[in-house]
Each structure stands twice: as C-alpha cells, then as structure tokens.
Scaffold this active site. Sequence first.
Site, PDB file in Angstrom:
ATOM      1  CG  ASP A  13      18.488   6.733  55.577  1.00 22.04           C
ATOM      2  OD1 ASP A  13      18.558   6.641  56.822  1.00 22.04           O
ATOM      3  OD2 ASP A  13      19.352   6.256  54.813  1.00 22.04           O
ATOM      4  CG  HIS A 173      17.791   1.837  57.035  1.00 26.68           C
ATOM      5  ND1 HIS A 173      17.140   2.553  56.060  1.00 26.68           N
ATOM      6  CD2 HIS A 173      19.066   2.336  57.082  1.00 26.68           C
ATOM      7  CE1 HIS A 173      17.972   3.443  55.540  1.00 26.68           C
ATOM      8  NE2 HIS A 173      19.146   3.332  56.140  1.00 26.68           N
ATOM      9  CG  HIS A 183      25.707   1.036  53.577  1.00 23.90           C
ATOM     10  ND1 HIS A 183      26.326   1.817  54.521  1.00 23.90           N
ATOM     11  CD2 HIS A 183      25.028   1.888  52.744  1.00 23.90           C
ATOM     12  CE1 HIS A 183      26.032   3.091  54.292  1.00 23.90           C
ATOM     13  NE2 HIS A 183      25.257   3.165  53.233  1.00 23.90           N
ATOM     14  CB  VAL A 211      22.421  -0.464  49.504  1.00 21.54           C
ATOM     15  CG1 VAL A 211      23.305  -0.453  48.261  1.00 21.54           C
ATOM     16  CG2 VAL A 211      23.096  -1.216  50.633  1.00 21.54           C
TER      17      VAL A 211
END
Length: 336
Positions: A13, A173, A183, A211
Amino acid sequence: MQSSGQTVLFVGDLSYADNYKYDNGIRWDSWGRFIEQSVAYQPWIWTVGNHEIEYKPDLGEVTPFKPYQHRYFTPYMASKSSSSLWYAVRRASAHIIVLSSYSPFGMIIFFLVISVLLRVSSKYINLVLYQRPDPYCWISFLTVKYTPQWQWLKGELKNVDREMTPWLIVLMHAPLYNSNDAHYMEGESMRVVFEKWFVKYKVDLVFAGHVHAYERSYRISNINYNVTSGQRYPVPNKSAPVYITVGDGGNQEGLAGKFLYPQPDYSAFREASYGHSTLEIRNRTQAFYHWNRNDDGQRVATDSVVFYNQYWSSNQRRRRLKKHHHKIVGELISMS
C-alpha cells in the site's frame, strides 16, 4: 523520513492512488517525491498490497499492478522469479522473501458453492466437497497447484543457505494471523498453502501489513487443521515463525481499532496506534526487535522482544558454531 536503518521493509500500500478514480499518475509521482529523500540513500524492499492492483476495466485498464510495476523495479530475476511481485534478496545476514498476496499463489482457493445450483459431478471439476450442517451449501476447495508463485517459493526455500544468511524473513501484505475485525481471515488461504513450508524451513519472522494496527503473535502454527477431528486451533510450535502485523505506518483510512475479543491465545501483543518497527540483527543467534508507538509525536518503544534464530538456536547447531569458533581462535593463536 530520516532513518538509521540499513534497509526499509515496506509491506504494501504505497500511494493510495487507486482511491482516486481519474488519477492520471500525479499521486504516484507525488508519493515518489515524498519518499525520495529516504529511498535515494537506503534500499527499500517493496511488497505489493491491494491498493497497487488498480484494476479499472471501466477506464480500459485491465492490467493489474501496472502503475506500480512501471515505477518500482525489483531484482526478481536474480532469484529466478518470473514476476517482480514475488522475489528474494539477501541483505547482510538475512534472506528476505517477498510474496504477493494478490497473485495466484498455491494449491487451494476457497469459495462457497450452493448445491442447488451446482449440478456437476466433482470428478469432472476436481473438487473436494466438505458438507456443512446446511444440506444446501458446501465449502469447496479447488485445486490449483503449481502456480508460478507456488513453484518459485518451493524452490527458493530449498536454496536458502542458513550458513551464509542465518535469518529467514518473509514479507507479504495480508496477514496470515489477525485478530482484528478489519480484514479478518483474508490471509487464510495463503496460510493453508504456505504455513507448513514456513515451519519446515524454520522461517524466523513473517511481516505483513493491510490491517491498520499492530499485532505480534507467539510462535504458533495451525498446520494440523482438520475440522473433522476437531483440530482447528493454532498451537505453540517452536519451529514456527513469529507473525507481525505492521499496518500502522499511516494511511488515508484511519486506524483499525476494533479487535476481536477475547484476545486469542496466539496473540502476544496488539494495539491500534500509529507506529513503526525496528529489527536489529546482532548476530546469527539473536535479534532485537522494537515496535515504536508514534501517536504522541515521539518514538516510544512499546513492544520489545529478543528473537532467537530458528535455525541456529538448537543445541546441536550451537555446539557446532562454538566448535567452529574455537577452531578459528586456535588457528589465530597458533599463527601469532
């Protein structure tokens, strides 16, 4: 952006450009300028997250990860990977493996099948059906063994030289273990596929993001999961890695403050605060780890642990290391 670290491990991200439907790359470029003062002087090891997928068929963009791959190059060919999304690097005494949570990765994909709609025999579509109490619904497992990432990781783990790189670290990830409501269980399919390998090859640490909170596990595994026999909970395992979620570095979406209660036995520490982690590898047997809370504007060491190397911590290997050390010292004395 100043850091005394020799390497930055980034678990996905990056720019969040996908949050802007008509972004034309400006946000990717501004993100690049923002991190340049650090990236220019120390290596960053990249991991892709869900915000790098950027699949937008309504805009004619149907190639996943395209903006990311055109801007962030990884040395994947050096580790004989077929994709820049999964690869391995050796950094000092660590062998670091990067995996892609959003690329085909293994032998099982989970999905639900409504039996009223499914009228095809399982022998024709290679399904194994596990019936639930509800007679109209099954959980089905579709075998997709031998995907490129699965094949590559299988070979890469065999090639790790713990004499040269004692520490084995994996980046991804989506966390495999996560007790946050955000999640929750999204990494379960990858856990089923790869966890047994992590235990077999004595992976030391697995870092994940996704998260927006912090969590560290004990050394546990769930490789004997079997819903029929009732073995369905993680148990302590000295050969298993520690799983660490460090998705708390900052984002547009805020913190994930809703943890599930009670706290699972496998979860050693968890907190929904902004922060970052530091890992200091001192030698082949010990590493100092700190999670630092940044909520109050200062670096505050909040969760500190001494990790012992999975491969070299066994008594037999310690004796071999000690014997080798005495041999070298003896040779140096005789030469003096």
